[in-house]
Write a protein that holds these residues in place. Sequence first.
Motif, PDB file in Angstrom:
ATOM      1  N   THR A   1     -13.523  -5.832  36.350  1.00  0.00           N
ATOM      2  CA  THR A   1     -14.473  -5.137  37.222  1.00  0.00           C
ATOM      3  C   THR A   1     -14.586  -3.686  36.754  1.00  0.00           C
ATOM      4  O   THR A   1     -13.808  -3.235  35.904  1.00  0.00           O
ATOM      5  N   ALA A   2     -15.508  -2.961  37.331  1.00  0.00           N
ATOM      6  CA  ALA A   2     -15.687  -1.547  36.978  1.00  0.00           C
ATOM      7  C   ALA A   2     -14.440  -0.728  37.284  1.00  0.00           C
ATOM      8  O   ALA A   2     -14.143   0.247  36.604  1.00  0.00           O
ATOM      9  N   GLY A   3     -13.679  -1.108  38.307  1.00  0.00           N
ATOM     10  CA  GLY A   3     -12.513  -0.337  38.721  1.00  0.00           C
ATOM     11  C   GLY A   3     -11.208  -0.737  38.077  1.00  0.00           C
ATOM     12  O   GLY A   3     -10.165  -0.172  38.392  1.00  0.00           O
ATOM     13  N   THR A   4     -11.242  -1.714  37.176  1.00  0.00           N
ATOM     14  CA  THR A   4     -10.003  -2.182  36.545  1.00  0.00           C
ATOM     15  C   THR A   4     -10.125  -2.122  35.024  1.00  0.00           C
ATOM     16  O   THR A   4     -10.363  -3.128  34.372  1.00  0.00           O
ATOM     17  N   PRO A   5      -9.956  -0.928  34.466  1.00  0.00           N
ATOM     18  CA  PRO A   5     -10.147  -0.770  33.027  1.00  0.00           C
ATOM     19  C   PRO A   5      -9.075  -1.420  32.165  1.00  0.00           C
ATOM     20  O   PRO A   5      -9.286  -1.634  30.983  1.00  0.00           O
ATOM     21  N   ARG A   6      -7.930  -1.752  32.750  1.00  0.00           N
ATOM     22  CA  ARG A   6      -6.859  -2.332  31.939  1.00  0.00           C
ATOM     23  C   ARG A   6      -6.100  -3.393  32.729  1.00  0.00           C
ATOM     24  O   ARG A   6      -5.913  -3.281  33.940  1.00  0.00           O
ATOM     25  N   LYS A   7      -5.671  -4.410  32.007  1.00  0.00           N
ATOM     26  CA  LYS A   7      -4.830  -5.442  32.627  1.00  0.00           C
ATOM     27  C   LYS A   7      -3.448  -4.855  32.857  1.00  0.00           C
ATOM     28  O   LYS A   7      -2.997  -3.972  32.118  1.00  0.00           O
ATOM     29  N   GLY A   8      -2.783  -5.380  33.865  1.00  0.00           N
ATOM     30  CA  GLY A   8      -1.401  -4.985  34.103  1.00  0.00           C
ATOM     31  C   GLY A   8      -0.578  -5.296  32.875  1.00  0.00           C
ATOM     32  O   GLY A   8      -0.837  -6.257  32.157  1.00  0.00           O
ATOM     33  N   ASP A   9       0.444  -4.476  32.646  1.00  0.00           N
ATOM     34  CA  ASP A   9       1.265  -4.649  31.456  1.00  0.00           C
ATOM     35  C   ASP A   9       2.647  -5.215  31.774  1.00  0.00           C
ATOM     36  O   ASP A   9       3.513  -5.270  30.907  1.00  0.00           O
ATOM     37  N   ASP A  10       2.832  -5.619  33.004  1.00  0.00           N
ATOM     38  CA  ASP A  10       4.094  -6.199  33.459  1.00  0.00           C
ATOM     39  C   ASP A  10       5.274  -5.255  33.361  1.00  0.00           C
ATOM     40  O   ASP A  10       6.421  -5.679  33.269  1.00  0.00           O
ATOM     41  N   ILE A  11       5.001  -3.970  33.375  1.00  0.00           N
ATOM     42  CA  ILE A  11       6.070  -2.993  33.530  1.00  0.00           C
ATOM     43  C   ILE A  11       6.216  -2.816  35.033  1.00  0.00           C
ATOM     44  O   ILE A  11       5.385  -2.192  35.681  1.00  0.00           O
TER      45      ILE A  11
END
Length: 181
Positions: free
Chosen positions: A75-85
């Motif tokens: 979506t427009a508000g989620t530029p990156r996937k979570g990195d599981d940190i």
Amino acid sequence: MAADRVEATNNIKQINLALIDFENEYGTFPNSSTIPSVKAATSTTLALGNKTSNDLFRQLIAAGTKSEKIFWAKTAGTPRKGDDILGADALKKGECAFTYIAGLSTSSDLNAPVLLAPVIPGTWKFDPKPFQGKAVVLRIDGSAKPEPIDKNGDVMINGMNLFDPHQPYWHGKAPDIKWPE
């Protein structure tokens, strides 16, 4: 793209399973009242709050959800996937796409929406761009399906906005909407 909507639908179904597991352990879906119990049971150091969906979804991670990637959708508000940190950076701003309706459980009205995307934060409106004019909506009964977004940015159910307190599933009470950061 349709593939982005499919990924959002698959992720929302995974969150549904996490919500059910959480309710089995804590008696309800994550909300402000479950924070002390989660802290006591898990000794988590995650920042658990109740202002955003990110805040409340961290309870799911503390309770055993192993990946933050399920909270992402394009979506427009989620530029990156979570990195599981999963320490202090768990579900940081831009890693969660789903709007959450707090205060619900599996005993709530089965038609009530509990997770939605892509809602424009701070509004009852949906962004029609990410999923080709569709919203992804998870209901209490576990059904996750695309709903059409009208020209005004609304998802209409029974001739009313999905969030309208007059919807039968809200029983006259405004939903407690928690938008993502």
